[in-house]
Design an enzyme around this catalytic site. Structure first.
Site, PDB file in Angstrom:
ATOM      1  N   SER A 280       3.447   1.848  -1.655  1.00 10.35           N
ATOM      2  CA  SER A 280       3.068   1.593  -3.034  1.00 10.35           C
ATOM      3  C   SER A 280       2.388   2.877  -3.458  1.00 10.35           C
ATOM      4  O   SER A 280       1.969   3.636  -2.613  1.00 10.35           O
ATOM      5  CB  SER A 280       2.089   0.429  -3.106  1.00 10.35           C
ATOM      6  OG  SER A 280       1.111   0.557  -2.094  1.00 10.35           O
ATOM      7  N   CYS A 281       2.311   3.142  -4.732  1.00  6.96           N
ATOM      8  CA  CYS A 281       1.705   4.403  -5.131  1.00  6.96           C
ATOM      9  C   CYS A 281       0.212   4.408  -4.803  1.00  6.96           C
ATOM     10  O   CYS A 281      -0.393   3.370  -4.608  1.00  6.96           O
ATOM     11  CB  CYS A 281       1.873   4.620  -6.629  1.00  6.96           C
ATOM     12  SG  CYS A 281       3.583   4.827  -7.132  1.00  6.96           S
ATOM     13  N   SER A 282      -0.357   5.590  -4.731  1.00  3.36           N
ATOM     14  CA  SER A 282      -1.806   5.714  -4.602  1.00  3.36           C
ATOM     15  C   SER A 282      -2.335   6.414  -5.839  1.00  3.36           C
ATOM     16  O   SER A 282      -1.712   7.355  -6.329  1.00  3.36           O
ATOM     17  CB  SER A 282      -2.162   6.527  -3.355  1.00  3.36           C
ATOM     18  OG  SER A 282      -1.527   7.783  -3.383  1.00  3.36           O
TER      19      SER A 282
ATOM     20  N   ARG B 237       0.675   5.382   1.405  1.00  6.65           N
ATOM     21  CA  ARG B 237       1.085   4.586   0.248  1.00  6.65           C
ATOM     22  C   ARG B 237       2.283   5.227  -0.443  1.00  6.65           C
ATOM     23  O   ARG B 237       3.078   4.536  -1.073  1.00  6.65           O
ATOM     24  CB  ARG B 237      -0.065   4.434  -0.753  1.00  6.65           C
ATOM     25  CG  ARG B 237      -1.220   3.591  -0.246  1.00  6.65           C
ATOM     26  CD  ARG B 237      -2.312   3.490  -1.298  1.00  6.65           C
ATOM     27  NE  ARG B 237      -1.922   2.617  -2.392  1.00  6.65           N
ATOM     28  CZ  ARG B 237      -2.176   1.305  -2.444  1.00  6.65           C
ATOM     29  NH1 ARG B 237      -2.846   0.737  -1.468  1.00  6.65           N
ATOM     30  NH2 ARG B 237      -1.795   0.591  -3.470  1.00  6.65           N
TER      31      ARG B 237
ATOM     32  N   GLY C  70      -0.171   9.733  -5.678  1.00 10.28           N
ATOM     33  CA  GLY C  70       0.852   9.874  -4.646  1.00 10.28           C
ATOM     34  C   GLY C  70       1.952   8.891  -4.976  1.00 10.28           C
ATOM     35  O   GLY C  70       1.681   7.714  -5.200  1.00 10.28           O
TER      36      GLY C  70
END
Lengths: 388, 252
Positions: free
Chosen positions: A19-21, A48, A192
């Site tokens: 998942s994005c950070s 992530r 990220g």
């Protein structure tokens, strides 16, 4: 784009749970600090993302050019550079143009040429074109024009005294590439990426930016189609095939052109449900109901956490049922926002307070009302804490 | 790594990746470790996953997401806050958090106990389940955010609200939405609109007070507070009104 299938996995845990950070930190006293901390923090959430996008936004970055628009432009060909510079030279006085310093590392593949221009609108152009619109409006339109009409040229940052740095790679690799530890600002955000619906490309990394607003985003804007149509009526062209773009344009419309404060913008993006509105006071019912009606096309549906920033302000916001995470930390006058608390603790182990805000409740850091050091004590209360 | 005694080990987790840390835990438990202290933990995921002995793991720092996921027996104590997904599908053991915990704490737990001293985030206890003697429990000392007990299929969820001020109410909405098994006990009260459509409210029976009293006793032991004082308050019980609330949803 990297072929992930070719990466060896000695742990044989092939399932990718990503998942994005996102991360943001702001010294609300306005003191500038280096990117060293945020690079470590976003790097702590390495897993992530998947290396297909990383980026940073920095405010208070160019105090030596406070009044110039700082255009940061990616070029994929010499022809694009020539055409874009001709376009700029007709309209702007370029006070300084320089290649953004980079240091190649093995993670960075096929980067575009990135040049920054410190520019002001030519007086005669301003005189002719900025009568019924502000200089900022003029600049936003020119950026849109370059991004939609000049192939291989992409303006990814155009505010004053700020910049976006981004590309394809993990955020800590992008930071090394652009040597961000050397820069200083009072507000940094970082991202990220784990791309879900569109490919990883240099322009598609976060932050997304328009004028001096930036957004980093974890989640998906399911209402993208509705939002896009609403924004098109105000002249915004969504060209990047990615949902986060609409958040940047929506905040530009609401904040810069409609002059709404961020507390109100949060209620447009993440409005309370109607039955929750019905329990509020008559005045609030009228206000929240009006916002839902006037700006129904800008309700952001679906799971998201975003960190918005512009000159002097940083805002963390989630969707109203908090389908993506957000943790807040405060230390002294510094506000931290992060997908994970551990990333904050890595660079600031002794927070005055750490908590998890309610869904749809904006967390706002502002130079106008700096956090008074010591005003947050150690007694954490995760749920139910009011925003700053 | 410091070998304090034969079966007691201290590991400095600073900068160690989650995969290496979990590999090390597996090795040490296989060699008979009974107590492992992890120092400087900072975001490593899945700590304790797939361990199936009652080893005590004491964590100093902030463990990453899915702490103790799928574990079957370890006793994890966190001196700090936990992030999202603690106790994900755990089968047995305990997680004790001396701080707050994030979203989906205890999701799909099949057994074992989770004690959180302070608050929890969204959707705590989502889809906990039980089968015969396997009955998970999630005890929350503070308050919960929305959707606590969502789709709960079994187990016991206790919300104590100890950090609420006088006259302050639980703030969670959609409590027990889709609940179709298990029991929720709440200290204090909530308004009707805060409840999911699938839950009913009842007074506690003697049996309820016995179950509740045991868990509150454990909570008080873990966090050094007075169980009697906690129990000396009013509680409500939430129960599922239907075993299959959505049984007809997709039946055409």
């Amino acid at each position: 784009m990297r072929d992930l299938g070719h990466i060896q996995n000695p742990y044989s845990d092939g399932k990718v749970i990503d998942s994005c950070s996102i991360f943001g930190m702001m010294d609300t006293s306005g003191k500038r600090f280096s990117g060293e901390g945020i690079i470590r923090a976003i790097g702590n959430m390495h897993f992530r993302g998947n290396g297909l996008g990383g980026g940073f936004a920095v405010y208070g970055l160019y105090p030596e050019h406070p009044d110039d628009y700082a255009f940061h432009i990616m070029y994929n060909s010499d022809a694009a550079k020539i055409e874009t510079e001709e376009y700029l030279n007709h309209r702007f006085d370029i006070n300084l143009a320089e290649v953004v310093p980079t240091k190649l590392n093995e993670a960075i593949i096929n980067p575009p040429l990135v040049i920054r221009y410190f520019a002001s609108i030519k007086p005669e152009i301003a005189h002719a074109h900025c009568v019924n619109q502000s200089q900022d409006d003029y600049v936003v339109s020119r950026v849109m024009e370059i991004n939609t009409h000049i192939a291989d040229s992409f303006v990814f940052s155009s505010g004053k005294n700020m910049a976006v740095f981004k590309g394809v790679g993990y955020p800590e690799e992008i930071a090394e590439y652009f040597q961000l530890a050397q820069y200083e600002g009072y507000l940094w955000t970082a991202h990220g990426r784990f791309p879900t619906n569109t490919r990883g490309w240099w322009g598609g990394a976060h932050p997304f930016s328009i004028h001096d607003w930036t957004v980093v985003h974890n989640g998906e804007i399911s209402s993208y189609g509705t939002n896009k149509r609403f924004l098109e009526e105000y002249g915004y062209e969504c060209t990047m095939q990615t949902d986060t773009e609409v958040v940047a344009y929506a905040v530009d419309l609401l904040a810069r052109r409609h002059n709404l404060p961020v507390e109100i913008i949060a209620k447009v993006f993440s409005p309370p449900f109607w039955h929750a509105i019905n329990r509020r006071s008559p005045e609030q019912q009228e206000m929240l109901g009006t916002l839902r009606q006037v700006y129904s096309g800008l309700l952001l549906n679906g799971p998201f956490t975003i960190i918005l920033a512009h000159q002097g302000e940083m805002i963390g916001l989630t969707d109203r049922i908090r389908l993506r995470p957000l943790t807040v930390g405060v230390k002294g006058s510094t506000l931290y926002l992060s997908s994970e608390e551990s990333a904050i603790r890595l660079i600031c182990p002794d927070l005055d307070k750490a908590w998890i805000p309610m869904g749809g409740e904006p967390i706002i850091g502002s130079l106008k009302s700096p956090i008074i050091p010591g005003s947050y004590n150690q007694n954490s209360a995760a749920a139910g804490s009011q925003g700053i | 790594m410091i070998q304090t005694t034969e079966n007691e080990i201290t590991i400095d987790a600073a900068g160690v990746s989650f995969r290496d840390l979990n590999t090390k835990l597996r090795e040490k438990v296989a060699c008979g470790a009974e107590k492992i202290v992890l120092l400087n933990v900072c975001g490593q995921r899945y700590i304790g996953t797939d361990l199936n002995s009652p080893v005590a793991i004491n964590i100093v720092g902030t463990p990453g997401n899915n702490l103790g996921s799928f574990m079957d027996g370890p006793q994890i104590t966190v001196y700090g806050n936990a992030q999202d997904g603690s106790g994900n599908t755990m089968n047995d053991g305990q997680i004790i958090v001396h701080g707050h915990a994030g979203d989906i704490t205890g999701l799909a737990a099949r057994g074992g106990n989770i004690f959180v001293r302070d608050d929890v985030g969204y959707r705590a206890g989502i889809h906990m389940k039980e089968y015969e003697d396997k009955k998970p429990a999630l005890v929350i000392g503070g308050t919960a955010q929305d959707f606590v007990g969502e789709y709960m299929a079994g187990g016991v969820l206790i919300l104590l609200g100890l950090n609420l001020k006088q006259g302050e109410h639980h703030r969670a909405n959609y409590i027990g939405t889709g609940m179709h098994g298990g029991i929720i006990y709440i200290r204090g009260t909530v308004e009707e609109y805060q409840l999911g459509k699938e839950v009913g409210v009842a007074e506690l029976t003697e049996d309820d007070y016995r179950v509740l009293g045991e868990y509150v006793g454990d909570y008080a032991d873990h966090f050094d507070c007075d169980a009697k004082q906690i129990m000396n308050s009013s509680f409500i019980k939430l129960y599922p009104r239907y075993l299959r609330p959505y049984g007809r949803l997709y039946a055409y």
